[in-house]
Design a protein around this motif. Structure first.
Motif, PDB file in Angstrom:
ATOM      1  N   GLY A  40     -11.254 -12.108  -5.478  1.00 54.28           N
ATOM      2  CA  GLY A  40     -11.751 -13.303  -4.603  1.00 54.28           C
ATOM      3  C   GLY A  40     -10.412 -13.686  -3.871  1.00 54.28           C
ATOM      4  N   ARG A  41      -9.382 -12.875  -3.823  1.00 53.00           N
ATOM      5  CA  ARG A  41      -8.133 -13.378  -3.314  1.00 53.00           C
ATOM      6  C   ARG A  41      -7.769 -12.353  -2.310  1.00 53.00           C
ATOM      7  N   LYS A  42      -6.915 -12.597  -1.287  1.00 50.06           N
ATOM      8  CA  LYS A  42      -6.224 -11.488  -0.776  1.00 50.06           C
ATOM      9  C   LYS A  42      -5.244 -10.869  -1.318  1.00 50.06           C
ATOM     10  N   ILE A  43      -5.075  -9.646  -1.086  1.00 51.92           N
ATOM     11  CA  ILE A  43      -3.817  -8.809  -1.773  1.00 51.92           C
ATOM     12  C   ILE A  43      -2.624  -8.701  -0.787  1.00 51.92           C
ATOM     13  N   PRO A  44      -1.750  -9.558  -0.688  1.00 49.71           N
ATOM     14  CA  PRO A  44      -0.680  -9.294   0.271  1.00 49.71           C
ATOM     15  C   PRO A  44       0.141  -7.905  -0.066  1.00 49.71           C
ATOM     16  N   VAL A  45       0.534  -7.408   1.187  1.00 53.52           N
ATOM     17  CA  VAL A  45       1.240  -6.249   1.190  1.00 53.52           C
ATOM     18  C   VAL A  45       2.581  -6.320   1.842  1.00 53.52           C
ATOM     19  N   ILE A  46       3.813  -5.924   1.381  1.00 52.05           N
ATOM     20  CA  ILE A  46       4.935  -5.937   1.590  1.00 52.05           C
ATOM     21  C   ILE A  46       5.389  -4.859   2.069  1.00 52.05           C
ATOM     22  N   MET A  47       6.006  -4.436   3.276  1.00 51.17           N
ATOM     23  CA  MET A  47       6.728  -3.357   3.758  1.00 51.17           C
ATOM     24  C   MET A  47       8.265  -3.567   3.816  1.00 51.17           C
ATOM     25  N   PHE A  48       8.922  -2.856   3.265  1.00 49.21           N
ATOM     26  CA  PHE A  48      10.441  -2.751   3.068  1.00 49.21           C
ATOM     27  C   PHE A  48      11.118  -1.421   3.564  1.00 49.21           C
ATOM     28  N   THR A  49      11.676  -1.192   4.573  1.00 53.77           N
ATOM     29  CA  THR A  49      12.525  -0.495   5.310  1.00 53.77           C
ATOM     30  C   THR A  49      13.816  -0.690   5.294  1.00 53.77           C
ATOM     31  N   LYS A  50      14.746   0.006   4.216  1.00 52.85           N
ATOM     32  CA  LYS A  50      16.066  -0.515   4.033  1.00 52.85           C
ATOM     33  C   LYS A  50      16.648   0.041   5.490  1.00 52.85           C
ATOM     34  N   ASN A  51      17.518  -0.842   5.887  1.00 55.89           N
ATOM     35  CA  ASN A  51      18.495  -0.310   7.245  1.00 55.89           C
ATOM     36  C   ASN A  51      17.304  -0.284   8.241  1.00 55.89           C
ATOM     37  N   GLY A  52      16.340  -0.689   8.242  1.00 54.39           N
ATOM     38  CA  GLY A  52      15.007  -0.541   9.193  1.00 54.39           C
ATOM     39  C   GLY A  52      14.850  -1.930  10.071  1.00 54.39           C
ATOM     40  N   GLY A  53      16.086  -2.883  10.488  1.00 59.54           N
ATOM     41  CA  GLY A  53      15.944  -4.032  11.087  1.00 59.54           C
ATOM     42  C   GLY A  53      15.903  -3.604  12.554  1.00 59.54           C
ATOM     43  N   GLN A  54      16.113  -2.846  13.140  1.00 54.84           N
ATOM     44  CA  GLN A  54      15.862  -2.284  14.586  1.00 54.84           C
ATOM     45  C   GLN A  54      14.349  -2.165  14.829  1.00 54.84           C
ATOM     46  N   TRP A  55      13.636  -1.904  13.765  1.00 52.32           N
ATOM     47  CA  TRP A  55      12.252  -1.418  14.052  1.00 52.32           C
ATOM     48  C   TRP A  55      11.176  -2.617  13.361  1.00 52.32           C
ATOM     49  N   LEU A  56      11.495  -3.784  13.427  1.00 47.72           N
ATOM     50  CA  LEU A  56      10.817  -4.600  12.974  1.00 47.72           C
ATOM     51  C   LEU A  56       9.560  -5.098  13.663  1.00 47.72           C
ATOM     52  N   GLU A  57       9.457  -4.805  14.905  1.00 51.73           N
ATOM     53  CA  GLU A  57       8.114  -5.158  15.780  1.00 51.73           C
ATOM     54  C   GLU A  57       7.183  -3.689  15.594  1.00 51.73           C
ATOM     55  N   ASN A  58       7.843  -2.700  15.384  1.00 50.03           N
ATOM     56  CA  ASN A  58       6.695  -1.564  15.065  1.00 50.03           C
ATOM     57  C   ASN A  58       6.414  -1.724  13.858  1.00 50.03           C
ATOM     58  N   MET A  59       7.194  -2.040  12.711  1.00 52.42           N
ATOM     59  CA  MET A  59       6.834  -2.391  11.295  1.00 52.42           C
ATOM     60  C   MET A  59       5.421  -3.240  11.210  1.00 52.42           C
ATOM     61  N   ALA A  60       5.683  -4.438  12.051  1.00 54.18           N
ATOM     62  CA  ALA A  60       4.692  -5.693  11.935  1.00 54.18           C
ATOM     63  C   ALA A  60       3.500  -4.899  12.379  1.00 54.18           C
ATOM     64  N   ALA A  61       3.532  -4.095  13.441  1.00 54.27           N
ATOM     65  CA  ALA A  61       2.300  -3.854  14.052  1.00 54.27           C
ATOM     66  C   ALA A  61       1.482  -2.862  13.291  1.00 54.27           C
ATOM     67  N   THR A  62       1.925  -2.393  12.080  1.00 51.27           N
ATOM     68  CA  THR A  62       1.313  -1.422  11.235  1.00 51.27           C
ATOM     69  C   THR A  62       0.192  -2.447  10.087  1.00 51.27           C
ATOM     70  N   GLY A  63       0.411  -3.607  10.327  1.00 47.48           N
ATOM     71  CA  GLY A  63      -0.422  -4.380   9.582  1.00 47.48           C
ATOM     72  C   GLY A  63      -0.199  -5.046   8.169  1.00 47.48           C
ATOM     73  N   PRO A  64       1.068  -5.004   7.636  1.00 50.70           N
ATOM     74  CA  PRO A  64       1.505  -5.498   6.499  1.00 50.70           C
ATOM     75  C   PRO A  64       1.502  -6.996   6.623  1.00 50.70           C
ATOM     76  N   ASP A  65       1.448  -7.651   5.629  1.00 49.62           N
ATOM     77  CA  ASP A  65       1.443  -9.297   5.525  1.00 49.62           C
ATOM     78  C   ASP A  65       2.950  -9.830   5.658  1.00 49.62           C
TER      79      ASP A  65
END
Length: 367
Positions: A240-265
């Motif tokens: 009955g609850r949403k299951i949040p998903v965290i995506m963590f790429t170390k040294n991946g700050g230059q790709w944040l927009e692309n990462m966000a587009a994949t659907g993590p919370d």
């Protein structure tokens, strides 16, 4: 049935819902810096014995919660349990880190490799359920896995690497072979994380530890594409609850927009990415987790509080921030120092949330 959750601010923040104070947990919060962990490990005999015994895994998962006012627990396990379940023979050499008895170097190796199922990692599922009951609703439980690319680096290199010459050689000279390996890993990781969710994990994190060693185009093709495949197959609501998903790429700050587009919370940030800049770029799409330098914990209380304040100011007012280190806590940190950080986060972040709630008592697990 599990006990009712009493503190859900971590889950709320991941879903960008109002909270009374910024939640905080630490990557590798159960680890060698704690004397009680070292004692448990000595009693168990070795690291893998800790991971594969649900009573020990539960014991060490809860140890940091007895010391600190943390807002989440994370399953005590290892990212390499998946390739171990695929038959590679994981073991640890003192002072050298993880190694495999069998490595993946050819198309024939990949073809012979089985896809791991959650049932092949029953000891992990048993640990998740045991921990969830032992928490008694105190805080949520995080499950996790390594990303396909990160797991593949260990499988192809045979252990840790500084130059990644074998897997990068495969990437450039035999891309089809590497894609076949990554696809098998993505299928395995999806089932593994879904198994953890069914067993009781209330949020999950994908650790892409080595994604940052890739160039931009290679990151898209060999890391992010397979994390997107996992995202598409994950259970996103359970009990009955949403299951949040965290995506963590170390040294991946230059790709944040692309990462966000994949659907993590939420996206995890390491300390090389500016929090204010990250929020300006993707904060309307996802929550952000991080991102203080773990080495700050070698400093005194005043410095720790100053650096906590800087990260909080960088994110600014409103919800959608989970405070964390930019990577795992170091083994040589004085166990008193994390308390300074955790208490500072809770105290200093309250003004950033004051306008969100008329009645802050509504946060105590009440929908």
């Amino acid at each position: 049935m599990f006990p009712e959750l009493k503190n859900d601010r971590f889950l709320r923040a991941l879903l960008k819902q109002p909270v009374d104070t910024t939640p905080v947990w630490m990557m590798r919060q159960a680890g060698r810096y704690l004397p009680e962990y070292r004692q448990s490990r000595a009693t168990a005999g070795d690291f893998l014995s800790l991971c594969k015994n649900d009573a020990f895994a539960c014991e060490v998962t809860l140890q940091p919660l007895e010391r600190y006012d943390l807002d989440a627990a994370i399953l005590f396990s290892d990212i390499l349990t998946v390739p171990d379940a695929m038959g590679l023979g994981l073991y640890f050499e003192t002072g050298e880190g993880p190694k495999f008895k069998h490595v993946i170097r050819s198309a024939a190796d990949v073809e012979a490799l089985p896809i791991a199922k959650a049932s092949d990692l029953d000891y992990v599922m048993k640990a998740v359920t045991t921990i969830r009951h032992a928490l008694n609703g105190r805080v949520p439980l995080i499950g996790f896995s390594g990303s396909p690319w990160t797991l593949a680096t260990y499988m192809v290199e045979g252990g840790s690497s500084k130059d990644f010459r074998h897997i990068k050689g495969m990437m450039y000279s035999q891309p089809d072979v590497l894609h076949a390996l990554l696809n098998k890993l993505a299928i395995s990781v999806t089932d593994y994380l879904n198994g953890q969710i069914k067993a009781g994990a209330q949020a999950v994190q994908i650790f892409d530890t080595w994604g940052g060693v890739l160039s931009g185009p290679m990151y898209q093709q060999f890391s992010l594409m397979y994390m997107r495949q996992i995202m598409d197959g994950l259970i996103r609501e359970h009990e009955g609850r949403k299951i949040p998903v965290i995506m963590f790429t170390k040294n991946g700050g230059q790709w944040l927009e692309n990462m966000a587009a994949t659907g993590p919370d939420a996206l995890g940030l390491d300390w090389t990415t500016d929090m204010a800049e990250a929020r300006a770029r993707v904060g309307d799409k996802v929550a952000l987790q991080g991102n203080i330098d773990p080495c700050v914990l070698y400093a005194g209380k005043d410095v720790i509080e100053r650096e906590v304040a800087a990260v909080l100011e960088g994110f600014g007012h409103g919800t959608g921030h989970v405070f964390n280190l930019g990577h795992g806590i170091h083994q040589f940190v004085d166990p008193e120092r994390p308390k300074y950080l955790i208490d500072a986060v809770h105290e200093l972040s309250r003004p950033y949330h004051e306008t969100q709630y008329d009645d802050l008592d509504a946060l105590n697990g009440v929908e």
